[in-house]
Write a protein that holds these residues in place. Structure first.
Motif, PDB file in Angstrom:
ATOM      1  N   LYS A   1      31.124  33.746  33.320  1.00  0.00           N
ATOM      2  CA  LYS A   1      31.447  34.031  34.740  1.00  0.00           C
ATOM      3  C   LYS A   1      30.477  34.819  35.495  1.00  0.00           C
ATOM      4  CE  LYS A   1      36.243  32.371  35.372  1.00  0.00           C
ATOM      5  NZ  LYS A   1      37.403  32.877  36.043  1.00  0.00           N
ATOM      6  N   ALA A   2      29.980  34.704  36.571  1.00  0.00           N
ATOM      7  CA  ALA A   2      28.706  35.573  37.110  1.00  0.00           C
ATOM      8  C   ALA A   2      29.384  36.826  37.515  1.00  0.00           C
ATOM      9  CB  ALA A   2      28.120  34.522  38.323  1.00  0.00           C
ATOM     10  N   SER A   3      28.805  37.768  37.279  1.00  0.00           N
ATOM     11  CA  SER A   3      29.267  39.113  37.737  1.00  0.00           C
ATOM     12  C   SER A   3      28.383  39.485  38.920  1.00  0.00           C
ATOM     13  CB  SER A   3      29.000  40.060  36.800  1.00  0.00           C
ATOM     14  OG  SER A   3      29.985  39.753  35.491  1.00  0.00           O
ATOM     15  N   LEU A   4      29.028  40.121  39.833  1.00  0.00           N
ATOM     16  CA  LEU A   4      28.306  40.777  40.905  1.00  0.00           C
ATOM     17  C   LEU A   4      27.964  42.114  40.526  1.00  0.00           C
ATOM     18  CD1 LEU A   4      30.968  40.215  43.879  1.00  0.00           C
ATOM     19  CD2 LEU A   4      28.815  38.713  43.376  1.00  0.00           C
ATOM     20  N   THR A   5      26.765  42.375  41.295  1.00  0.00           N
ATOM     21  CA  THR A   5      26.281  43.801  41.413  1.00  0.00           C
ATOM     22  C   THR A   5      27.081  44.537  42.562  1.00  0.00           C
ATOM     23  OG1 THR A   5      24.661  43.233  43.193  1.00  0.00           O
ATOM     24  CG2 THR A   5      23.697  43.032  41.057  1.00  0.00           C
TER      25      THR A   5
ATOM     26  N   VAL B   1      31.167  50.530  46.765  1.00  0.00           N
ATOM     27  CA  VAL B   1      32.201  50.152  45.796  1.00  0.00           C
ATOM     28  C   VAL B   1      32.537  50.721  44.578  1.00  0.00           C
ATOM     29  CG1 VAL B   1      32.406  47.756  46.751  1.00  0.00           C
ATOM     30  CG2 VAL B   1      31.057  48.312  44.719  1.00  0.00           C
ATOM     31  N   ARG B   2      33.409  50.653  44.108  1.00  0.00           N
ATOM     32  CA  ARG B   2      33.965  51.194  42.595  1.00  0.00           C
ATOM     33  C   ARG B   2      34.258  50.102  41.646  1.00  0.00           C
ATOM     34  NH1 ARG B   2      37.076  53.862  45.740  1.00  0.00           N
ATOM     35  NH2 ARG B   2      39.009  53.104  44.819  1.00  0.00           N
ATOM     36  N   PHE B   3      33.904  50.348  40.667  1.00  0.00           N
ATOM     37  CA  PHE B   3      34.605  49.303  39.521  1.00  0.00           C
ATOM     38  C   PHE B   3      35.724  49.944  38.753  1.00  0.00           C
ATOM     39  CE2 PHE B   3      34.155  46.399  35.571  1.00  0.00           C
ATOM     40  CZ  PHE B   3      34.045  45.131  36.321  1.00  0.00           C
ATOM     41  N   VAL B   4      36.794  49.430  38.768  1.00  0.00           N
ATOM     42  CA  VAL B   4      37.926  50.189  38.199  1.00  0.00           C
ATOM     43  C   VAL B   4      38.672  49.043  37.339  1.00  0.00           C
ATOM     44  CG1 VAL B   4      40.133  51.405  38.829  1.00  0.00           C
ATOM     45  CG2 VAL B   4      38.211  51.743  40.149  1.00  0.00           C
TER      46      VAL B   4
ATOM     47  N   MET C   1      41.093  47.891  52.735  1.00  0.00           N
ATOM     48  CA  MET C   1      41.304  48.230  51.334  1.00  0.00           C
ATOM     49  C   MET C   1      41.020  46.646  50.780  1.00  0.00           C
ATOM     50  SD  MET C   1      44.499  50.545  50.956  1.00  0.00           S
ATOM     51  CE  MET C   1      45.189  49.601  52.413  1.00  0.00           C
ATOM     52  N   VAL C   2      39.866  46.404  49.833  1.00  0.00           N
ATOM     53  CA  VAL C   2      39.397  45.081  49.282  1.00  0.00           C
ATOM     54  C   VAL C   2      39.393  45.208  47.931  1.00  0.00           C
ATOM     55  CG1 VAL C   2      37.870  43.260  49.465  1.00  0.00           C
ATOM     56  CG2 VAL C   2      38.147  44.624  51.468  1.00  0.00           C
ATOM     57  N   GLU C   3      39.998  44.258  47.242  1.00  0.00           N
ATOM     58  CA  GLU C   3      39.812  44.193  45.723  1.00  0.00           C
ATOM     59  C   GLU C   3      39.157  42.988  45.506  1.00  0.00           C
ATOM     60  OE1 GLU C   3      42.951  43.984  42.125  1.00  0.00           O
ATOM     61  OE2 GLU C   3      43.448  45.368  43.710  1.00  0.00           O
ATOM     62  N   LEU C   4      38.309  42.885  44.836  1.00  0.00           N
ATOM     63  CA  LEU C   4      37.470  41.751  44.175  1.00  0.00           C
ATOM     64  C   LEU C   4      37.477  41.787  42.693  1.00  0.00           C
ATOM     65  CD1 LEU C   4      34.267  42.102  46.211  1.00  0.00           C
ATOM     66  CD2 LEU C   4      36.276  40.451  46.624  1.00  0.00           C
ATOM     67  N   ALA C   5      37.745  40.378  42.174  1.00  0.00           N
ATOM     68  CA  ALA C   5      37.594  40.178  40.610  1.00  0.00           C
ATOM     69  C   ALA C   5      36.192  40.418  40.357  1.00  0.00           C
ATOM     70  CB  ALA C   5      37.959  38.847  40.177  1.00  0.00           C
ATOM     71  N   ALA C   6      35.668  40.719  38.968  1.00  0.00           N
ATOM     72  CA  ALA C   6      34.342  40.896  38.535  1.00  0.00           C
ATOM     73  C   ALA C   6      33.353  39.816  38.841  1.00  0.00           C
ATOM     74  CB  ALA C   6      34.389  40.998  36.944  1.00  0.00           C
ATOM     75  N   ASP C   7      34.019  38.660  38.900  1.00  0.00           N
ATOM     76  CA  ASP C   7      33.044  37.375  39.503  1.00  0.00           C
ATOM     77  C   ASP C   7      32.906  37.408  40.945  1.00  0.00           C
ATOM     78  OD1 ASP C   7      35.604  36.681  39.970  1.00  0.00           O
ATOM     79  OD2 ASP C   7      35.270  34.715  38.867  1.00  0.00           O
ATOM     80  N   GLY C   8      33.522  38.195  41.749  1.00  0.00           N
ATOM     81  CA  GLY C   8      33.499  38.192  43.308  1.00  0.00           C
ATOM     82  C   GLY C   8      34.630  37.262  43.982  1.00  0.00           C
ATOM     83  N   SER C   9      35.583  36.681  43.077  1.00  0.00           N
ATOM     84  CA  SER C   9      36.617  36.270  43.732  1.00  0.00           C
ATOM     85  C   SER C   9      37.679  37.079  44.562  1.00  0.00           C
ATOM     86  CB  SER C   9      37.522  35.180  42.791  1.00  0.00           C
ATOM     87  OG  SER C   9      37.910  36.011  41.657  1.00  0.00           O
ATOM     88  N   THR C  10      38.253  36.823  45.387  1.00  0.00           N
ATOM     89  CA  THR C  10      38.978  37.735  46.223  1.00  0.00           C
ATOM     90  C   THR C  10      40.262  37.776  45.645  1.00  0.00           C
ATOM     91  OG1 THR C  10      37.823  36.924  47.906  1.00  0.00           O
ATOM     92  CG2 THR C  10      39.962  38.149  48.540  1.00  0.00           C
TER      93      THR C  10
END
Length: 110
Positions: free
Chosen positions: A22-26, A57-60, A80-89
């Motif tokens: 899956k594509a990852s976001l920067t 953003v922080r990658f946690v 407060m927003v949480e996204l998966a590594a691929d950008g899905s909400t």
């Protein structure tokens, strides 16, 4: 023979699909997506879009986390927003924080 071929073909198709990562976001992409989602939610709830230049953003633990507070009228608006590594909400929370009814000198303000 045909059954073996069909089963083998099915395994190959299933395997090929799982090999594609899956594509990852920067970090910048994740921040932009998070701000957009927060503004959409804020607009739906409070008729404003206050998040224009937010915190990084922080990658946690495998997902992106973004939080921001802004002054709005007589209170603050918090996202407060949480996204998966691929950008899905995963989640989007936007709240209006109003401190006018806090306790003052031990009594609740009218």
């Amino acid at each position: 023979m045909k059954t073996s071929f069909i089963v083998l073909f099915a395994f190959l198709i299933a395997g090929c699909g799982s090999l594609q990562p899956k594509a990852s976001l920067t970090a910048e992409q994740a921040r932009t997506v998070a701000m957009q989602l927060a503004n959409v939610k804020a607009n739906a709830l409070y008729h404003c879009q206050p998040f224009q230049d937010g915190q990084p953003v922080r990658f946690v633990q495998g997902h992106w986390m973004w939080t921001e507070n802004r002054g709005l009228g007589q209170g603050d608006i918090e996202a407060m927003v949480e996204l998966a590594a691929d950008g899905s909400t995963n989640s989007v929370k936007v709240e209006f924080l109003d401190n006018r009814n806090l306790l003052m000198f031990g009594r609740r303000m009218p």
